[in-house]
Scaffold this motif. Sequence first.
Motif, PDB file in Angstrom:
ATOM      1  N   GLY A  24     -59.111 -22.127  29.715  1.00  8.59           N
ATOM      2  CA  GLY A  24     -60.531 -21.857  29.563  1.00  8.59           C
ATOM      3  C   GLY A  24     -61.395 -22.718  30.441  1.00  8.59           C
ATOM      4  N   ALA A  25     -60.768 -23.608  31.224  1.00  4.89           N
ATOM      5  CA  ALA A  25     -61.468 -24.408  32.250  1.00  4.89           C
ATOM      6  C   ALA A  25     -62.645 -25.197  31.680  1.00  4.89           C
ATOM      7  N   HIS A  26     -62.367 -26.006  30.655  1.00  5.28           N
ATOM      8  CA  HIS A  26     -63.418 -26.894  30.150  1.00  5.28           C
ATOM      9  C   HIS A  26     -63.737 -27.984  31.169  1.00  5.28           C
TER      10      HIS A  26
ATOM     11  N   VAL B 176     -54.867 -30.456  35.972  1.00  7.25           N
ATOM     12  CA  VAL B 176     -54.923 -29.991  37.359  1.00  7.25           C
ATOM     13  C   VAL B 176     -56.350 -29.599  37.736  1.00  7.25           C
ATOM     14  N   GLY B 177     -57.029 -28.864  36.843  1.00  8.62           N
ATOM     15  CA  GLY B 177     -58.392 -28.443  37.143  1.00  8.62           C
ATOM     16  C   GLY B 177     -59.345 -29.608  37.293  1.00  8.62           C
ATOM     17  N   THR B 178     -59.246 -30.602  36.402  1.00 11.73           N
ATOM     18  CA  THR B 178     -60.133 -31.760  36.494  1.00 11.73           C
ATOM     19  C   THR B 178     -59.793 -32.620  37.695  1.00 11.73           C
ATOM     20  N   ALA B 179     -58.509 -32.737  38.021  1.00  8.49           N
ATOM     21  CA  ALA B 179     -58.128 -33.478  39.228  1.00  8.49           C
ATOM     22  C   ALA B 179     -58.718 -32.829  40.475  1.00  8.49           C
ATOM     23  N   MET B 180     -58.659 -31.503  40.549  1.00  4.69           N
ATOM     24  CA  MET B 180     -59.238 -30.795  41.688  1.00  4.69           C
ATOM     25  C   MET B 180     -60.745 -31.011  41.743  1.00  4.69           C
TER      26      MET B 180
END
Length: 252
Positions: free
Chosen positions: A62-64, A12-16
């Motif tokens: 950890g939002a890598h 989800v974070g990388t898609a955003m």
Amino acid sequence: MNLGIIFLSEMVGTAMLVLLGTGVVANVALAKNKGHNGGFLMVNIGWGLAVFAGVIVSYASGAHLNPAVTLGLTANYLGKGVTEFVPGIPVDGASILTYISAQLVGAFIGAVFCWLAYKQHFDAEPEPANKLGVFSTGPAIRSYAWNLITEIIGTFVLVFVILGFSYGGTPAELGAIPVAFLVIAIGASLGGPTGYAINPARDLGPRIAHALLPIKGKGASDWGYSWVPVVGPIIGGLIAGWAALVLLPVLS
């Protein structure tokens, strides 16, 4: 905490990140957009804020959001004797594979949503190179060795400074804001030669999307260059992880 949550968080974070990052490039590069010809600094700012948004929604892992960050952290953590990425998630092959695969999937998804948001503008854009430039990076002067060096240096800065945050180099209360400014700084200072991928997933996932999507008049996906924004960031991230072991305890 388990690997399923890690995968979902990183995806989800990388898609955003990729949706907003490729989105600002589309706004600047494609015909008939309100941001058309907004300039490289607009792209730098957009990518910085895209990273901010991605980090905000992926704190669980950890939002890598970047294989170079994952591998750089691995090199650093193993050298320091740190055994977990986040509580409950060991630094081992299974977790590393989970992080990186989620980042690639998320990057692909983000690129697809960018295409959907700008579908009519992709159709209206006459230049195939501008369409590819939304999805992936490319060199201003093609020289694989020097392009590789640029990506190594840019990613070294990214990972080394991120590790510096963990040594008390920035107040924890600022959260994702320092990373956003760091990405803007790298783009403004080092982004000109290659478009600063500094993230293998950010380049490879969208490049695959470009190859697969039915984009009108899209042209080739420039696979001949595609290894540079993968290999360069991995090398830069690993060097930064090892260098931080020696330098940051002295400098902090």
